[in-house]
Design a protein around this motif. Sequence first.
Motif, PDB file in Angstrom:
ATOM      1  N   THR A  83       0.815  -1.217   0.000  1.00 52.93           N
ATOM      2  CA  THR A  83       0.000   0.000   0.000  1.00 52.93           C
ATOM      3  C   THR A  83       0.848   1.266   0.000  1.00 52.93           C
ATOM      4  O   THR A  83       0.299   2.361   0.020  1.00 52.93           O
ATOM      5  N   GLY A  84       2.164   1.135  -0.041  1.00 53.14           N
ATOM      6  CA  GLY A  84       3.017   2.306  -0.224  1.00 53.14           C
ATOM      7  C   GLY A  84       3.755   2.705   1.032  1.00 53.14           C
ATOM      8  O   GLY A  84       3.163   2.882   2.094  1.00 53.14           O
ATOM      9  N   GLY A  85       5.064   2.834   0.909  1.00 55.71           N
ATOM     10  CA  GLY A  85       5.902   3.275   2.016  1.00 55.71           C
ATOM     11  C   GLY A  85       7.165   3.897   1.461  1.00 55.71           C
ATOM     12  O   GLY A  85       7.243   4.211   0.273  1.00 55.71           O
ATOM     13  N   VAL A  86       8.163   4.065   2.317  1.00 53.52           N
ATOM     14  CA  VAL A  86       9.426   4.664   1.880  1.00 53.52           C
ATOM     15  C   VAL A  86      10.526   3.609   1.990  1.00 53.52           C
ATOM     16  O   VAL A  86      10.566   2.825   2.935  1.00 53.52           O
ATOM     17  N   GLY A  87      11.401   3.592   1.002  1.00 54.30           N
ATOM     18  CA  GLY A  87      12.436   2.569   0.963  1.00 54.30           C
ATOM     19  C   GLY A  87      11.876   1.181   0.745  1.00 54.30           C
ATOM     20  O   GLY A  87      12.501   0.184   1.112  1.00 54.30           O
ATOM     21  N   SER A 109       2.624  -3.058 -11.849  1.00 54.82           N
ATOM     22  CA  SER A 109       3.052  -2.125 -10.810  1.00 54.82           C
ATOM     23  C   SER A 109       2.727  -0.693 -11.201  1.00 54.82           C
ATOM     24  O   SER A 109       2.241  -0.419 -12.308  1.00 54.82           O
ATOM     25  N   GLY A 110       3.023   0.233 -10.274  1.00 55.32           N
ATOM     26  CA  GLY A 110       2.651   1.627 -10.480  1.00 55.32           C
ATOM     27  C   GLY A 110       3.822   2.576 -10.340  1.00 55.32           C
ATOM     28  O   GLY A 110       4.955   2.193 -10.035  1.00 55.32           O
ATOM     29  N   GLY A 117       7.685   5.917  -3.218  1.00 54.02           N
ATOM     30  CA  GLY A 117       8.300   5.638  -4.503  1.00 54.02           C
ATOM     31  C   GLY A 117       7.498   4.630  -5.302  1.00 54.02           C
ATOM     32  O   GLY A 117       6.688   3.881  -4.760  1.00 54.02           O
ATOM     33  N   GLY A 118       7.717   4.606  -6.612  1.00 49.85           N
ATOM     34  CA  GLY A 118       7.007   3.684  -7.492  1.00 49.85           C
ATOM     35  C   GLY A 118       7.947   2.633  -8.052  1.00 49.85           C
ATOM     36  O   GLY A 118       9.071   2.945  -8.474  1.00 49.85           O
ATOM     37  N   THR A 119       7.488   1.380  -8.067  1.00 49.61           N
ATOM     38  CA  THR A 119       8.322   0.287  -8.557  1.00 49.61           C
ATOM     39  C   THR A 119       8.752   0.517 -10.009  1.00 49.61           C
ATOM     40  O   THR A 119       9.898   0.243 -10.384  1.00 49.61           O
ATOM     41  N   LEU A 120       7.852   1.024 -10.843  1.00 45.50           N
ATOM     42  CA  LEU A 120       8.197   1.241 -12.251  1.00 45.50           C
ATOM     43  C   LEU A 120       9.271   2.316 -12.386  1.00 45.50           C
ATOM     44  O   LEU A 120      10.191   2.195 -13.206  1.00 45.50           O
ATOM     45  N   ASP A 121       9.173   3.379 -11.595  1.00 47.15           N
ATOM     46  CA  ASP A 121      10.187   4.439 -11.638  1.00 47.15           C
ATOM     47  C   ASP A 121      11.550   3.887 -11.226  1.00 47.15           C
ATOM     48  O   ASP A 121      12.587   4.259 -11.792  1.00 47.15           O
ATOM     49  N   LYS A 122      11.560   3.011 -10.220  1.00 50.47           N
ATOM     50  CA  LYS A 122      12.821   2.423  -9.782  1.00 50.47           C
ATOM     51  C   LYS A 122      13.434   1.576 -10.891  1.00 50.47           C
ATOM     52  O   LYS A 122      14.622   1.715 -11.219  1.00 50.47           O
ATOM     53  N   LEU A 123      12.629   0.705 -11.474  1.00 47.51           N
ATOM     54  CA  LEU A 123      13.149  -0.152 -12.542  1.00 47.51           C
ATOM     55  C   LEU A 123      13.665   0.670 -13.713  1.00 47.51           C
ATOM     56  O   LEU A 123      14.693   0.335 -14.314  1.00 47.51           O
ATOM     57  N   SER A 151       4.107  -2.055 -16.455  1.00 48.76           N
ATOM     58  CA  SER A 151       2.990  -1.133 -16.265  1.00 48.76           C
ATOM     59  C   SER A 151       1.729  -1.742 -16.881  1.00 48.76           C
ATOM     60  O   SER A 151       1.800  -2.613 -17.753  1.00 48.76           O
ATOM     61  N   ALA A 152       0.587  -1.279 -16.411  1.00 45.46           N
ATOM     62  CA  ALA A 152      -0.681  -1.781 -16.930  1.00 45.46           C
ATOM     63  C   ALA A 152      -0.873  -1.317 -18.373  1.00 45.46           C
ATOM     64  O   ALA A 152      -0.571  -0.172 -18.723  1.00 45.46           O
TER      65      ALA A 152
END
Length: 433
Positions: A83-87, A109-110, A117-123, A151-152
């Motif tokens: 549901t979203g957190g940091v790190g 992912s989003g 942070g977003g998993t897609l941005d990290k990748l 991404s969807a």
Amino acid sequence: MDASAIIAVIRARQTPGPDQLRWFARGLADGAVSDAQAGAFAMAVCLNGLSDAGRVALTEAMRDSGDVLSWDLPGPVLDKHSTGGVGDCVSLIAAPILAACGVYVPMISGRGLGHTGGTLDKLESIPGLSTHVGEARLRQITRDVGCAIVSATGRIAPADRRLYAIRDVTATVDSIDLITASILSKKLATGLDGLVLDVKCGSGAFMKTPDDARALAKALVDTANGAGCRTTALITDMNAPLAPALGNAVEVAVSMEVLAGNLAAAPRLAELSQAICAQLLVMHDQSPAEAAANVSRALSSGAAMERFAQMIAALGGPPDMAEDWRTHLPRAPVVGAVAAPQSGHIAAIDGEALGMIVVALGGGRRVETDRIDPSVGLSDVVALGDPVAKGQPLCTLHAASEDAAESAARAVQQAITIGDAPVIGPLVMERID
């Protein structure tokens, strides 16, 4: 079937029937429902809520507003969602671990949202990598590698994409009914056999209190199971960053360390990643001891790292990511330590504030059109309870300019409280089946 009539039912504190909600979701997807009607619907649900059955019906209707995948694979199709957190870069570790254990993980992912942070941005901080793939490519990577984080497509839960945009500008984001339908419509559209939800609780989470986290976890679990997907939720502590890194490239780097077997580089991240993977394996007929052993073996043998590297290459990233990730990840031009202003123990960490520092550095978005700088962020962040002496580093700052670094350093010092040693609770606070 009429949008205004359906809205009137919810306004009267009643729940529309499944056929009405299915019609409304199709109208969101194909434009038959106007923006004004979508906003009124969201506000009515936010103020008056839906019944448990209505929440299941809305989730199923939004799931069925587009394509729903089905699979014919020689193993279970499983996934996790936070549901979203940091790190929080668990997805980067959990997906390849599960793949190495014979599980198939088509993970939709989003992007980053608010301070998280977003998993897609990290990748996508990995050079050449793109998470935009069509259904055929998603299927191929999932079958060949065992996991695909993407991404969807435009055909996955289009009703949710439309309603989410409306919620974002109508102050209706924080409805448990709408949050539940939004999360689950996308996940269930990928044709899962099982799902574990990581519901964050604490200063770095959207849900700040255990009661709020429990309410969301119960709604998600009840709804997903009601929609036919076997689901469990773990309520986990987010009163400190999960990993000692916040930002896109720096979170990929620490994830690579864990996948390489260096669990001490991020002990909380490694612990939770393994716990989520083991819970998914237990849900699908492995004993707790067997599941834990299989997860540990996937890391120690290098099998999880191999799957991750294969996925990166399949998404257009470097083929030698497993051996040479440090040279591939972007580096910020300004790197330096943030000094502790006094001696003591790390008594509290405002995770949301740290997340917003990363956003201010350029590592997140204030508006949807903002471009992300993948190199900025915080690394080597102190852990809750750590002793520090005055002048010792609280973290390493990665910034695009000296001015940005100076501003961020002051904000970091304000976000981390130094005092008496705190009482630290368990990472996994509760499980809801």
